[in-house]
Design a protein around this motif. Structure first.
Motif, PDB file in Angstrom:
ATOM      1  N   ALA A 294       0.836  -1.203   0.000  1.00 46.63           N
ATOM      2  CA  ALA A 294       0.000   0.000   0.000  1.00 46.63           C
ATOM      3  C   ALA A 294       0.871   1.254   0.000  1.00 46.63           C
ATOM      4  O   ALA A 294       0.598   2.226  -0.721  1.00 46.63           O
ATOM      5  N   GLN A 295       1.927   1.247   0.798  1.00 46.76           N
ATOM      6  CA  GLN A 295       2.840   2.391   0.833  1.00 46.76           C
ATOM      7  C   GLN A 295       3.542   2.584  -0.506  1.00 46.76           C
ATOM      8  O   GLN A 295       3.745   3.721  -0.962  1.00 46.76           O
ATOM      9  N   ALA A 296       3.928   1.472  -1.129  1.00 52.40           N
ATOM     10  CA  ALA A 296       4.617   1.571  -2.416  1.00 52.40           C
ATOM     11  C   ALA A 296       3.684   2.077  -3.512  1.00 52.40           C
ATOM     12  O   ALA A 296       4.112   2.803  -4.426  1.00 52.40           O
ATOM     13  N   LEU A 297       2.390   1.738  -3.429  1.00 57.27           N
ATOM     14  CA  LEU A 297       1.427   2.168  -4.443  1.00 57.27           C
ATOM     15  C   LEU A 297       1.114   3.660  -4.351  1.00 57.27           C
ATOM     16  O   LEU A 297       0.552   4.238  -5.287  1.00 57.27           O
ATOM     17  N   ALA A 298       1.502   4.284  -3.245  1.00 55.78           N
ATOM     18  CA  ALA A 298       1.166   5.692  -3.032  1.00 55.78           C
ATOM     19  C   ALA A 298       1.650   6.578  -4.166  1.00 55.78           C
ATOM     20  O   ALA A 298       0.946   7.524  -4.571  1.00 55.78           O
ATOM     21  N   ASP A 299       2.834   6.321  -4.669  1.00 53.88           N
ATOM     22  CA  ASP A 299       3.421   7.191  -5.685  1.00 53.88           C
ATOM     23  C   ASP A 299       3.358   6.603  -7.092  1.00 53.88           C
ATOM     24  O   ASP A 299       4.055   7.079  -7.999  1.00 53.88           O
ATOM     25  N   ILE A 300       2.511   5.590  -7.267  1.00 50.05           N
ATOM     26  CA  ILE A 300       2.359   4.983  -8.594  1.00 50.05           C
ATOM     27  C   ILE A 300       1.024   5.443  -9.162  1.00 50.05           C
ATOM     28  O   ILE A 300      -0.046   5.026  -8.680  1.00 50.05           O
ATOM     29  N   PRO A 301       1.046   6.307 -10.150  1.00 48.73           N
ATOM     30  CA  PRO A 301      -0.217   6.842 -10.683  1.00 48.73           C
ATOM     31  C   PRO A 301      -1.001   5.792 -11.466  1.00 48.73           C
ATOM     32  O   PRO A 301      -0.468   4.745 -11.852  1.00 48.73           O
ATOM     33  N   GLY A 302      -2.292   6.080 -11.673  1.00 50.17           N
ATOM     34  CA  GLY A 302      -3.094   5.217 -12.529  1.00 50.17           C
ATOM     35  C   GLY A 302      -4.231   4.538 -11.801  1.00 50.17           C
ATOM     36  O   GLY A 302      -4.267   4.435 -10.572  1.00 50.17           O
ATOM     37  N   ILE A 303      -5.182   4.051 -12.587  1.00 50.78           N
ATOM     38  CA  ILE A 303      -6.387   3.435 -12.058  1.00 50.78           C
ATOM     39  C   ILE A 303      -6.097   2.115 -11.356  1.00 50.78           C
ATOM     40  O   ILE A 303      -6.767   1.757 -10.383  1.00 50.78           O
ATOM     41  N   THR A 304      -5.100   1.386 -11.830  1.00 51.08           N
ATOM     42  CA  THR A 304      -4.772   0.094 -11.208  1.00 51.08           C
ATOM     43  C   THR A 304      -4.362   0.294  -9.756  1.00 51.08           C
ATOM     44  O   THR A 304      -4.823  -0.436  -8.866  1.00 51.08           O
ATOM     45  N   SER A 305      -3.548   1.289  -9.501  1.00 52.29           N
ATOM     46  CA  SER A 305      -3.116   1.576  -8.136  1.00 52.29           C
ATOM     47  C   SER A 305      -4.287   2.042  -7.286  1.00 52.29           C
ATOM     48  O   SER A 305      -4.450   1.615  -6.133  1.00 52.29           O
ATOM     49  N   SER A 306      -5.116   2.910  -7.849  1.00 53.80           N
ATOM     50  CA  SER A 306      -6.240   3.448  -7.081  1.00 53.80           C
ATOM     51  C   SER A 306      -7.215   2.346  -6.687  1.00 53.80           C
ATOM     52  O   SER A 306      -7.708   2.312  -5.551  1.00 53.80           O
ATOM     53  N   ARG A 307      -7.496   1.438  -7.596  1.00 61.40           N
ATOM     54  CA  ARG A 307      -8.422   0.334  -7.288  1.00 61.40           C
ATOM     55  C   ARG A 307      -7.852  -0.580  -6.218  1.00 61.40           C
ATOM     56  O   ARG A 307      -8.556  -1.016  -5.308  1.00 61.40           O
ATOM     57  N   ALA A 308      -6.552  -0.851  -6.320  1.00 63.23           N
ATOM     58  CA  ALA A 308      -5.926  -1.717  -5.330  1.00 63.23           C
ATOM     59  C   ALA A 308      -5.944  -1.067  -3.950  1.00 63.23           C
ATOM     60  O   ALA A 308      -6.211  -1.728  -2.932  1.00 63.23           O
ATOM     61  N   LEU A 309      -5.708   0.217  -3.891  1.00 62.41           N
ATOM     62  CA  LEU A 309      -5.711   0.923  -2.606  1.00 62.41           C
ATOM     63  C   LEU A 309      -7.124   0.971  -2.019  1.00 62.41           C
ATOM     64  O   LEU A 309      -7.296   0.868  -0.794  1.00 62.41           O
ATOM     65  N   ALA A 310      -8.129   1.150  -2.878  1.00 60.88           N
ATOM     66  CA  ALA A 310      -9.514   1.136  -2.393  1.00 60.88           C
ATOM     67  C   ALA A 310      -9.854  -0.206  -1.762  1.00 60.88           C
ATOM     68  O   ALA A 310     -10.515  -0.285  -0.716  1.00 60.88           O
ATOM     69  N   GLU A 311      -9.363  -1.278  -2.393  1.00 64.38           N
ATOM     70  CA  GLU A 311      -9.599  -2.616  -1.841  1.00 64.38           C
ATOM     71  C   GLU A 311      -8.857  -2.785  -0.515  1.00 64.38           C
ATOM     72  O   GLU A 311      -9.404  -3.334   0.456  1.00 64.38           O
ATOM     73  N   LEU A 312      -7.646  -2.296  -0.450  1.00 61.43           N
ATOM     74  CA  LEU A 312      -6.853  -2.421   0.778  1.00 61.43           C
ATOM     75  C   LEU A 312      -7.423  -1.567   1.910  1.00 61.43           C
ATOM     76  O   LEU A 312      -7.212  -1.865   3.092  1.00 61.43           O
ATOM     77  N   SER A 313      -8.127  -0.502   1.572  1.00 55.73           N
ATOM     78  CA  SER A 313      -8.728   0.330   2.623  1.00 55.73           C
ATOM     79  C   SER A 313      -9.813  -0.412   3.384  1.00 55.73           C
ATOM     80  O   SER A 313     -10.244   0.026   4.460  1.00 55.73           O
ATOM     81  N   ARG A 314     -10.258  -1.538   2.828  1.00 54.43           N
ATOM     82  CA  ARG A 314     -11.255  -2.382   3.515  1.00 54.43           C
ATOM     83  C   ARG A 314     -10.609  -3.670   4.040  1.00 54.43           C
ATOM     84  O   ARG A 314     -11.307  -4.639   4.346  1.00 54.43           O
ATOM     85  N   ASP A 315      -9.298  -3.675   4.142  1.00 54.75           N
ATOM     86  CA  ASP A 315      -8.578  -4.864   4.597  1.00 54.75           C
ATOM     87  C   ASP A 315      -8.981  -5.229   6.022  1.00 54.75           C
ATOM     88  O   ASP A 315      -9.293  -4.357   6.857  1.00 54.75           O
ATOM     89  N   GLU A 316      -8.959  -6.515   6.307  1.00 56.61           N
ATOM     90  CA  GLU A 316      -9.317  -6.989   7.651  1.00 56.61           C
ATOM     91  C   GLU A 316      -8.325  -6.544   8.710  1.00 56.61           C
ATOM     92  O   GLU A 316      -8.663  -6.448   9.898  1.00 56.61           O
ATOM     93  N   ASP A 317      -7.086  -6.262   8.295  1.00 61.27           N
ATOM     94  CA  ASP A 317      -6.085  -5.771   9.236  1.00 61.27           C
ATOM     95  C   ASP A 317      -6.218  -4.254   9.338  1.00 61.27           C
ATOM     96  O   ASP A 317      -6.149  -3.539   8.334  1.00 61.27           O
ATOM     97  N   ARG A 318      -6.420  -3.747  10.553  1.00 62.60           N
ATOM     98  CA  ARG A 318      -6.682  -2.328  10.749  1.00 62.60           C
ATOM     99  C   ARG A 318      -5.519  -1.453  10.252  1.00 62.60           C
ATOM    100  O   ARG A 318      -5.733  -0.411   9.627  1.00 62.60           O
ATOM    101  N   ALA A 319      -4.272  -1.878  10.548  1.00 69.61           N
ATOM    102  CA  ALA A 319      -3.124  -1.081  10.130  1.00 69.61           C
ATOM    103  C   ALA A 319      -3.046  -0.965   8.619  1.00 69.61           C
ATOM    104  O   ALA A 319      -2.734   0.104   8.069  1.00 69.61           O
TER     105      ALA A 319
END
Length: 332
Positions: A292-317
């Motif tokens: 998630a940290q590495a995707l922060a500076d990678i532009p594009g829809i692929t990164s944004s979709r992955a981060l949206a999915e990770l924002s609902r991750d079962e692990d709070r951190a």
């Protein structure tokens, strides 16, 4: 047989024969009526035995022991002679290398010779400070071979940095010599070699770093990938992604991927490589957080979709990290 004839036939001078007699090594068994030394056949054989043993490097004292001591065992002495010979050969080879390096520096006069000798001695000093000063003063003064050898053996961080700087100034030829260190049997030497190549400018160094991406040593591969990422070489992407997943210099790897992602043609490839690891069951929460940290500076829809999915991750951190990263991306 008189001493003059013995000297002619044996090749041992009359003076040396008298010296042997004074030491008790070879005593002529007879005298002529006029009192001259007369050597028997056995005496002459003894002379040849002395010369044979001397040819092996024995001292005259050791020759005497070998010939006169019934309990003398040659094996230990032969082993010692072999050791001394190896040491002498090593010393001679070291001298030959030094002479070749002085010659390669093309000194114009004896002052130049003394300057090169001083720098070579400085590079081999036990003092880290002296080695560093010699490294910083050696550009254009000593052959690049000497700098490469010093860089591959250097253990002090500051001195190693000075040597890498000196090599970077040395011009063509240094990269190829450093590349030989990539095949060294010692892992530390391989690491020093690839780090030195990484700081070399030019296409030759870049080509060697590309080859190093396939090296059997993972440390060499990682150093090469970081250097290639800084040079904008896309071939480094898979190794850099693996470094983030494996938590090996992951921050530096993420920075390198961010720099590469400034090229729109590479951004989606990098994002796809990072996101592809999210599907692995073996990837734990810490790994997902790093992605998630590495995707922060990678532009594009692929990164944004992955981060949206990770924002609902079962692990709070992980979820909080992804949410924060998404918020940052929205403000840019």
């Amino acid at each position: 047989m008189l001493i003059g004839e013995v000297a002619r036939r044996s090749g041992v001078s009359a003076r040396m024969l008298r010296h042997y007699e004074a030491l008790g090594l070879v005593r002529p068994t007879g005298r002529t009526g006029s009192g001259y030394r007369e050597y028997s056949g056995e005496d002459i054989r003894r002379i040849f035995h002395v010369e044979s043993l001397r040819s092996l490097g024995l001292s005259l004292r050791e020759v005497g022991r070998a010939l006169d001591d019934p309990g003398f065992e040659p094996s230990a002495l032969v082993d010692d002679l072999a050791r001394r010979t190896r040491e002498r050969i090593a010393a001679e080879e070291e001298l030959l290398v030094r002479l070749r390096r002085i010659g390669a520096a093309e000194p114009g006069d004896w002052e130049d010779v003394l300057q090169v000798v001083a720098l070579l001695q400085g590079l081999g000093s036990e003092s880290a400070g002296k080695r560093q000063r010699a490294a910083l003063s050696s550009v254009g003064e000593v052959p690049v071979e000497a700098l490469v050898e010093a860089a591959l053996r250097e253990t002090d961080t500051n001195v190693a940095g000075a040597l890498r700087w000196a090599l970077a100034q040395a011009g063509e030829g240094a990269s190829a010599l450093l590349a030989e260190g990539l095949d060294a049997p010692v892992a530390e030497v391989r690491a020093r070699a690839v780090r030195s190549i990484a700081e070399m400018p030019g296409a030759e160094a870049t080509a060697l770093l590309r080859q190093a991406l396939a090296h059997s040593d993972v440390v060499v591969r990682r150093y090469a990938a970081l250097a290639l990422g800084a040079r904008g070489v896309a071939d480094a992407v898979p190794t850099l992604v693996d470094m983030i997943v494996e938590e090996a210099n992951d921050v530096d790897a993420a920075d390198a991927l961010s720099a590469l992602a400034s090229d729109p043609a590479l951004a989606d490839r990098i994002a796809t490589g990072l996101v592809g690891h999210l599907a692995h069951d073996s990837l734990g929460p810490s790994g997902r957080r790093r992605l998630a940290q590495a995707l922060a500076d990678i532009p594009g829809i692929t990164s944004s979709r992955a981060l949206a999915e990770l924002s609902r991750d079962e692990d709070r951190a992980v979820a909080l990290t992804a949410t924060y990263v998404l918020a940052l991306r929205d403000t840019r």
